[in-house]
Design a protein around this motif. Structure first.
Motif: not given
Length: 87
Positions: A6-9, A25-28, A76-84
């Motif tokens: 994953l790339t930090i965007t 999010l990860a804690d869920r 979930a990690m893919k999604k959140i790291l693609s967001e602002n």
């Protein structure tokens, strides 16, 4: 175990605000979630670990999820790291 690069965007990288959102999010999820690079392995459920990772915009991390809900956690990690994450 599942994993993906994953790339930090986020423009400002992972600092306190984004680290808080990622850790919450990860804690869920029941599985272990780690962000790995060539030089470190951080627990994505820990705000302190995420901040200490000094992840910058454009950095590529290996997201590794291991446990009962690993597939969902990775998505979930893919999604959140693609967001602002500054909002």
């Amino acid at each position: 175990m599942v994993q993906a690069e994953l790339t930090i965007t986020n423009e400002q990288g992972i600092h306190l605000g984004p680290a808080n959102k990622i850790a919450n999010l990860a804690d869920r999820y029941d599985c272990q979630i780690h962000f790995k690079t060539d030089y470190m392995d951080v627990n994505a459920k820990s705000i302190i670990n995420l901040i200490s990772g000094t992840f910058r915009h454009g950095d590529v991390v290996q997201c590794v999820c291991n446990g009962p809900d690993e597939e969902e956690a990775l998505e979930a990690m893919k999604k959140i790291l693609s967001e602002n994450l500054e909002e």
